[in-house]
Design a protein around this motif. Structure first.
Motif, PDB file in Angstrom:
ATOM      1  N   LEU A 154      70.156  -3.374  25.365  1.00 61.75           N
ATOM      2  CA  LEU A 154      69.837  -4.802  25.380  1.00 61.75           C
ATOM      3  C   LEU A 154      68.346  -4.902  25.690  1.00 61.75           C
ATOM      4  CD1 LEU A 154      70.528  -7.815  25.388  1.00 61.75           C
ATOM      5  CD2 LEU A 154      71.239  -7.561  27.791  1.00 61.75           C
TER       6      LEU A 154
ATOM      7  N   SER B 271      66.255  -7.722  25.367  1.00 62.56           N
ATOM      8  CA  SER B 271      65.848  -8.938  26.077  1.00 62.56           C
ATOM      9  C   SER B 271      67.001  -9.927  26.108  1.00 62.56           C
ATOM     10  CB  SER B 271      64.624  -9.576  25.405  1.00 62.56           C
ATOM     11  OG  SER B 271      64.955 -10.039  24.108  1.00 62.56           O
ATOM     12  N   LEU B 272      66.919 -10.857  27.044  1.00 62.79           N
ATOM     13  CA  LEU B 272      67.961 -11.859  27.218  1.00 62.79           C
ATOM     14  C   LEU B 272      67.331 -13.199  27.568  1.00 62.79           C
ATOM     15  CD1 LEU B 272      71.041 -12.493  27.516  1.00 62.79           C
ATOM     16  CD2 LEU B 272      70.801 -11.886  29.939  1.00 62.79           C
TER      17      LEU B 272
ATOM     18  N   ILE C 206      75.450 -11.176  30.299  1.00 68.36           N
ATOM     19  CA  ILE C 206      75.451  -9.994  29.436  1.00 68.36           C
ATOM     20  C   ILE C 206      76.881  -9.669  28.993  1.00 68.36           C
ATOM     21  CG2 ILE C 206      74.918  -7.529  29.323  1.00 68.36           C
ATOM     22  CD1 ILE C 206      72.727  -8.051  31.433  1.00 68.36           C
TER      23      ILE C 206
ATOM     24  N   LEU D 209      78.267 -12.059  26.282  1.00 63.63           N
ATOM     25  CA  LEU D 209      77.793 -11.792  24.925  1.00 63.63           C
ATOM     26  C   LEU D 209      78.583 -10.667  24.258  1.00 63.63           C
ATOM     27  CD1 LEU D 209      73.918 -12.122  25.278  1.00 63.63           C
ATOM     28  CD2 LEU D 209      75.425 -13.534  23.854  1.00 63.63           C
TER      29      LEU D 209
ATOM     30  N   LEU E 109      73.072 -18.572  25.399  1.00 67.75           N
ATOM     31  CA  LEU E 109      72.730 -17.186  25.693  1.00 67.75           C
ATOM     32  C   LEU E 109      72.218 -16.534  24.413  1.00 67.75           C
ATOM     33  CD1 LEU E 109      75.952 -16.108  27.667  1.00 67.75           C
ATOM     34  CD2 LEU E 109      73.773 -16.907  28.636  1.00 67.75           C
ATOM     35  N   LYS E 110      71.100 -15.821  24.507  1.00 65.42           N
ATOM     36  CA  LYS E 110      70.596 -15.090  23.349  1.00 65.42           C
ATOM     37  C   LYS E 110      70.192 -13.689  23.782  1.00 65.42           C
ATOM     38  CE  LYS E 110      67.325 -15.013  19.513  1.00 65.42           C
ATOM     39  NZ  LYS E 110      66.194 -15.678  18.821  1.00 65.42           N
ATOM     40  N   GLY E 111      70.766 -12.700  23.136  1.00 61.26           N
ATOM     41  CA  GLY E 111      70.436 -11.316  23.435  1.00 61.26           C
ATOM     42  C   GLY E 111      69.870 -10.614  22.220  1.00 61.26           C
TER      43      GLY E 111
ATOM     44  N   TYR F 222      69.132  -6.826  20.759  1.00 57.54           N
ATOM     45  CA  TYR F 222      69.652  -5.478  20.986  1.00 57.54           C
ATOM     46  C   TYR F 222      69.030  -4.461  20.040  1.00 57.54           C
ATOM     47  CZ  TYR F 222      73.549  -7.863  23.401  1.00 57.54           C
ATOM     48  OH  TYR F 222      74.319  -8.630  24.244  1.00 57.54           O
TER      49      TYR F 222
ATOM     50  N   ASP G 114      70.602  -9.413  16.923  1.00 54.64           N
ATOM     51  CA  ASP G 114      70.569 -10.470  17.932  1.00 54.64           C
ATOM     52  C   ASP G 114      71.901 -11.213  17.944  1.00 54.64           C
ATOM     53  OD1 ASP G 114      70.282 -13.239  16.364  1.00 54.64           O
ATOM     54  OD2 ASP G 114      69.011 -11.763  15.349  1.00 54.64           O
TER      55      ASP G 114
END
Length: 363
Positions: free
Chosen positions: A3, A5-6, A43, A46, A70-72, A74, A82
């Motif tokens: 991961l 960024s978040l 986390i 997601l 929420l946006k991750g 990867y 994403d």
């Protein structure tokens, strides 16, 4: 898998956060109730489309707000991906992967594998069989889409059968038509659980002995009514009883995972240190299983795992997680000493944050 960024908006007590992570160790330091575990929950959500705390989606939205996002971003199998998840009060949550929305959230399970170790894991020992079935189901579902499909099908038909029993429906033809599908799914579920327990047992025993530093022998045993008869036979045998009880008394939904140490039930005889070592070993075994079966290193979330452990067990856990076979790790603690020691031993690349009332300050 990593991961990178978040981004979080209005999730639990976190108003807004933008974090970029280390590919190895990420530490969150702060007092209880400040939001450390909420970041881990973001986390987790997601990956699993739901909170590990078990609360409803509406309770994930920050109080006095109407939505949460929420946006991750990867790195998955060497490819950038994403995930974007949105919650709106009164509406169905949505999840997009690379901009495309899932029609069925179950299709997402297992795509971004993850294991969490948390204080709530003591429920695996202290609570009823439902907690242990959840462990089996969540692990196997991440590695076997057919298992998850059969699990969903079985749950739906079980609910239908129970409703028919509550409504005093006596049409045998209707019951048998429903039970044929239940039997098919039950066979797959039981076989997959049995194979999983056999595969997990030696891995789990290895980790328990590494953590405990003792020769104590823990054991996992899969307990099911379907080891001696098919579900169809059990349902026929119990038909009159189920009509009286108004629910289905046999099937995979009644299975259990027996946990023993030196032949004694953990929930009756395990000390605090033994129980915590037992549950951490279970989760680390879950991690190794998923790593082998998926070919990816899952994200590993360690939530307050050092609390109530003696110095010897803490030291041995640190030795385990410094192994390069473990990928990206997220750790929460109230004690910076533990985090500094893990960083010193395991990573040149690390990130630490202090967490205060939902805000994250780099250290």
């Amino acid at each position: 898998m990593q991961l990178k960024s978040l981004s979080i908006d209005n999730f639990k007590n976190i108003k807004s956060a933008r974090l970029t992570f280390s590919p190895k160790i990420n530490g969150l330091l702060g007092n209880n109730g400040m939001g450390k575990s909420n970041l881990l929950d973001a986390i987790y959500t997601l990956s699993f489309c739901k909170s590990f705390s078990g609360v409803t989606d509406s309770l994930l939205i920050r109080q006095d707000d109407d939505f949460a996002i929420l946006k991750g971003e990867y790195d998955r199998r060497g490819t950038e991906e994403d995930l974007l998840m949105g919650f709106t009060r009164g509406r169905r949550k949505s999840l997009k992967r690379k901009g495309k929305e899932y029609q069925r959230l179950s299709e997402h399970i297992g795509t971004f594998p993850l294991v969490i170790v948390s204080p709530a894991d003591i429920d695996l020992i202290r609570e009823g069989a439902e907690e242990r079935r959840r462990l089996m189901d969540m692990t196997i579902s991440q590695s076997d889409a057919r298992y998850l499909d059969h699990l969903i099908r079985y749950g739906r038909t079980l609910e239908q059968r129970n409703k028919m029993l509550r409504d005093n429906i006596s049409d045998r033809t209707l019951f048998e038509a429903l039970e044929a599908g239940m039997d098919l799914s039950a066979r797959y579920i039981v076989e997959a659980r049995s194979m999983w327990v056999k595969r997990l047992r030696p891995i789990f025993q290895k980790y328990y002995q590494l953590i405990s530093g003792s020769g104590e022998m823990p054991k996992l045993e899969y307990a099911t009514q379907l080891d001696e008869a098919s579900l169809a036979d059990l349902l026929e045998r119990n038909r009159h009883r189920d009509e009286i009880l108004r629910h289905t008394s046999a099937g995979p939904h009644r299975d259990d995972l027996r946990l023993t140490l030196c032949g004694m039930e953990m929930r009756r005889t395990g000390s605090q240190g033994q129980c915590k070592s037992f549950t951490i070993a279970l989760r680390l075994a879950q991690y190794e299983f998923l790593r082998e079966i998926t070919g990816m290193k899952p994200l590993l979330l360690l939530d307050d795992i050092f609390d109530k452990l003696d110095a010897g067990r803490v030291e041995r856990i640190m030795q385990i997680v410094e192994d390069p076979e473990f990928g990206q790790i997220f750790i929460t603690d109230t004690n910076r000493t533990h985090l500094d020691e893990i960083v010193r031993r395991t990573a040149d690349d690390f990130r630490l944050w202090e967490v205060t009332r939902g805000e994250f300050t780099p250290l």
